[in-house]
Design a protein around this motif. Structure first.
Motif, PDB file in Angstrom:
ATOM      1  N   LYS A 127     -55.701   7.142   5.052  1.00 57.67           N
ATOM      2  CA  LYS A 127     -56.400   8.396   5.371  1.00 57.67           C
ATOM      3  C   LYS A 127     -57.310   8.790   4.201  1.00 57.67           C
ATOM      4  N   ALA A 128     -56.743   8.779   2.985  1.00 54.63           N
ATOM      5  CA  ALA A 128     -57.495   9.184   1.792  1.00 54.63           C
ATOM      6  C   ALA A 128     -58.718   8.278   1.611  1.00 54.63           C
ATOM      7  N   ARG A 129     -58.571   7.010   1.991  1.00 56.24           N
ATOM      8  CA  ARG A 129     -59.694   6.064   1.824  1.00 56.24           C
ATOM      9  C   ARG A 129     -60.592   6.002   3.057  1.00 56.24           C
ATOM     10  N   LYS A 130     -60.311   6.875   4.018  1.00 52.37           N
ATOM     11  CA  LYS A 130     -61.087   6.969   5.276  1.00 52.37           C
ATOM     12  C   LYS A 130     -61.163   5.627   6.028  1.00 52.37           C
ATOM     13  N   LYS A 131     -60.060   4.909   6.011  1.00 54.55           N
ATOM     14  CA  LYS A 131     -59.985   3.631   6.747  1.00 54.55           C
ATOM     15  C   LYS A 131     -59.539   3.928   8.182  1.00 54.55           C
ATOM     16  N   THR A 132     -60.416   4.562   8.939  1.00 54.41           N
ATOM     17  CA  THR A 132     -60.065   5.059  10.271  1.00 54.41           C
ATOM     18  C   THR A 132     -59.631   3.934  11.209  1.00 54.41           C
ATOM     19  N   GLU A 133     -60.349   2.824  11.170  1.00 52.11           N
ATOM     20  CA  GLU A 133     -60.056   1.727  12.105  1.00 52.11           C
ATOM     21  C   GLU A 133     -58.631   1.184  11.899  1.00 52.11           C
ATOM     22  N   ALA A 134     -58.289   0.993  10.626  1.00 50.92           N
ATOM     23  CA  ALA A 134     -56.947   0.461  10.313  1.00 50.92           C
ATOM     24  C   ALA A 134     -55.871   1.460  10.741  1.00 50.92           C
ATOM     25  N   LEU A 135     -56.143   2.759  10.521  1.00 50.95           N
ATOM     26  CA  LEU A 135     -55.178   3.800  10.919  1.00 50.95           C
ATOM     27  C   LEU A 135     -54.964   3.805  12.429  1.00 50.95           C
ATOM     28  N   GLU A 136     -56.082   3.712  13.155  1.00 57.75           N
ATOM     29  CA  GLU A 136     -55.991   3.719  14.630  1.00 57.75           C
ATOM     30  C   GLU A 136     -55.189   2.526  15.145  1.00 57.75           C
ATOM     31  N   LEU A 137     -55.374   1.389  14.472  1.00 59.33           N
ATOM     32  CA  LEU A 137     -54.652   0.180  14.868  1.00 59.33           C
ATOM     33  C   LEU A 137     -53.141   0.391  14.717  1.00 59.33           C
ATOM     34  N   LEU A 138     -52.744   0.989  13.594  1.00 60.04           N
ATOM     35  CA  LEU A 138     -51.312   1.235  13.362  1.00 60.04           C
ATOM     36  C   LEU A 138     -50.771   2.192  14.425  1.00 60.04           C
ATOM     37  N   GLU A 139     -51.549   3.260  14.709  1.00 60.93           N
ATOM     38  CA  GLU A 139     -51.094   4.254  15.697  1.00 60.93           C
ATOM     39  C   GLU A 139     -50.959   3.634  17.084  1.00 60.93           C
ATOM     40  N   LYS A 140     -51.938   2.785  17.438  1.00 63.55           N
ATOM     41  CA  LYS A 140     -51.951   2.161  18.774  1.00 63.55           C
ATOM     42  C   LYS A 140     -50.681   1.344  19.019  1.00 63.55           C
ATOM     43  N   HIS A 141     -50.204   0.671  17.990  1.00 67.08           N
ATOM     44  CA  HIS A 141     -49.066  -0.232  18.166  1.00 67.08           C
ATOM     45  C   HIS A 141     -47.715   0.435  17.921  1.00 67.08           C
ATOM     46  N   ARG A 142     -47.729   1.722  17.525  1.00 64.27           N
ATOM     47  CA  ARG A 142     -46.450   2.377  17.209  1.00 64.27           C
ATOM     48  C   ARG A 142     -45.846   3.002  18.462  1.00 64.27           C
ATOM     49  N   PRO A 143     -44.575   2.687  18.765  1.00 60.69           N
ATOM     50  CA  PRO A 143     -43.964   3.309  19.955  1.00 60.69           C
ATOM     51  C   PRO A 143     -43.817   4.820  19.762  1.00 60.69           C
ATOM     52  N   GLN A 144     -43.726   5.545  20.856  1.00 67.22           N
ATOM     53  CA  GLN A 144     -43.507   6.996  20.823  1.00 67.22           C
ATOM     54  C   GLN A 144     -42.196   7.309  20.104  1.00 67.22           C
ATOM     55  N   PRO A 145     -42.128   8.439  19.380  1.00 71.51           N
ATOM     56  CA  PRO A 145     -40.850   8.786  18.746  1.00 71.51           C
ATOM     57  C   PRO A 145     -39.737   8.871  19.797  1.00 71.51           C
ATOM     58  N   GLY A 146     -38.602   8.317  19.484  1.00 76.55           N
ATOM     59  CA  GLY A 146     -37.454   8.393  20.404  1.00 76.55           C
ATOM     60  C   GLY A 146     -37.464   7.361  21.519  1.00 76.55           C
ATOM     61  N   SER A 147     -38.470   6.447  21.507  1.00 78.93           N
ATOM     62  CA  SER A 147     -38.538   5.491  22.614  1.00 78.93           C
ATOM     63  C   SER A 147     -37.966   4.119  22.229  1.00 78.93           C
ATOM     64  N   THR A 148     -37.322   4.045  21.055  1.00 81.76           N
ATOM     65  CA  THR A 148     -36.671   2.782  20.671  1.00 81.76           C
ATOM     66  C   THR A 148     -35.231   3.063  20.224  1.00 81.76           C
ATOM     67  N   SER A 149     -34.357   2.088  20.444  1.00 77.46           N
ATOM     68  CA  SER A 149     -32.985   2.150  19.917  1.00 77.46           C
ATOM     69  C   SER A 149     -32.698   0.830  19.232  1.00 77.46           C
ATOM     70  N   PHE A 150     -31.855   0.885  18.216  1.00 75.10           N
ATOM     71  CA  PHE A 150     -31.464  -0.342  17.514  1.00 75.10           C
ATOM     72  C   PHE A 150     -29.951  -0.409  17.486  1.00 75.10           C
ATOM     73  N   THR A 151     -29.402  -1.500  18.011  1.00 71.85           N
ATOM     74  CA  THR A 151     -27.958  -1.680  17.959  1.00 71.85           C
ATOM     75  C   THR A 151     -27.687  -3.045  17.343  1.00 71.85           C
ATOM     76  N   ARG A 152     -26.534  -3.202  16.721  1.00 74.53           N
ATOM     77  CA  ARG A 152     -26.242  -4.452  16.021  1.00 74.53           C
ATOM     78  C   ARG A 152     -25.349  -5.377  16.832  1.00 74.53           C
ATOM     79  N   GLN A 153     -25.731  -6.641  16.899  1.00 74.66           N
ATOM     80  CA  GLN A 153     -24.793  -7.670  17.337  1.00 74.66           C
ATOM     81  C   GLN A 153     -24.173  -8.188  16.044  1.00 74.66           C
TER      82      GLN A 153
END
Ligand code: UTP
Length: 299
Positions: A80-106
């Motif tokens: 954000k500070a470096r105004k790398k908007t494209e890279a930021l958008e890419l990270l946001e696009k691939h991030r699941p919504q909060p609460g939409s993932t669970s992790f359990t251990r085998q």
């Protein structure tokens, strides 16, 4: 009306022994195809099929997968500070919504069937999808989306299949077909894990994408070890088949088994060739390599 497919299980607790030493400290699912970890392709496929919640079944040394799907505050603040908007958008696009993932251990890698069983409480009493995270599928429409579209018409259990050469059937799970449903789909009457050469009931390989009914969990909880000393998903699916319908789907697209070196390398080439700029450099490079091989062979 059929209950909707809202949840998916991604079992990522395997040891990835075929990729040692690369997978000693880095999970196999985090190896990269072009510019994304393998697991990102699979999560994107699930989300494109309308999946709302993903249950990851993880194991020791797999915490980096959880980090990958989390927010990376320091990195994102710096971008954000470096105004790398494209890279930021890419990270946001691939991030699941909060609460939409669970992790359990085998807690120990006792087999694929056991890994799926570990997700039983997260899935509960509804039909769900399984995506094997070392298989990625190149297709115009998400493979799981194609399966959900079929499920909306047929209900029951659906298994994605793909044609393979007859002489390779002994390496895979193979289905036996009964009545035809439509051009791409048939009822399944049986399945066999790695049939002896010449005995396969078809040349249709089980591809690593399933839609299953929740009754599979009861069968998995009763099931002992099968082939290779592991608790196999196929054994419970065969039991479920005596009570419920199973259909195959010959999906439009092609799978890459990134758990094998050949599948991993060919996926990198196939997905790399999708990027026109990369393709411009890759194509002459591959031609040079082939030409070099030809010259060596001729000498
Ligand atoms: P594989 O057998 O292809 O993966 O299982 P693996 O065991 O990690 O790899 P190799 O054979 O040692 O190289 C298919 C999927 O099922 C998961 C794996 O993580 C992989 O994504 N799996 C397998 C589990 O989650 N738990 C298990 O006990 C076994």
């Amino acid at each position: 009306m059929n209950k909707p497919i809202r949840k998916a299980v991604l079992p990522v607790a395997g040891l990835g022994t075929r990729f040692l030493p690369a997978t000693k400290a880095v999970p196999k699912e985090m190896l990269t195809i072009v510019d994304r970890p393998i697991i990102q392709y699979v999560v994107d496929e699930a989300r494109a099929a309308g999946i709302e919640h993903i249950a990851f079944v993880t194991g020791r040394n797999k915490h980096v997968i959880e980090d990958h799907f989390d927010m990376a505050y320091e990195l994102e603040d710096t971008l954000k500070a470096r105004k790398k908007t494209e890279a930021l958008e890419l990270l946001e696009k691939h991030r699941p919504q909060p609460g939409s993932t669970s992790f359990t251990r085998q807690q120990a890698p006792l087999g694929l069937g056991h890994a799926i069983w570990c997700a039983r409480d997260i899935i509960g009493d509804e039909p769900f999808a399984i995506l094997l995270p070392d298989v990625i599928i190149k297709s115009k429409v998400s493979c799981l989306r194609q399966m959900v579209d079929l499920y909306d018409q047929t209900g029951g259990n659906i298994i994605a299949v793909e044609e393979i050469p007859e002489d390779q059937t002994h390496q895979y799970g193979i289905v036996e077909l009964a009545e035809r449903i439509n051009a791409a789909s048939s009822e399944i009457s049986n399945m066999v894990e790695k049939p002896a050469p010449g005995t396969a009931p078809s040349n249709l390989m089980i591809t690593g994408r399933y839609i299953l009914q929740p009754e599979i969990f009861d069968l998995l909880s009763e099931q002992g070890k099968g082939a290779g000393g592991e608790i196999q998903l196929t054994d419970s699916m065969i039991s479920l088949m005596s009570k419920q319908k199973f259909a195959s789907l010959k999906f439009e697209g092609r799978s890459y088994d990134c758990g094998s070196k050949y599948g991993f390398l060919s996926a990198n080439i196939a997905f790399g060739m999708d990027d026109p700029k990369l393709a411009d450099d890759l194509l002459p490079f591959m031609r040079d390599i082939v030409e070099g091989q030809r010259q060596v062979a001729a000498e």
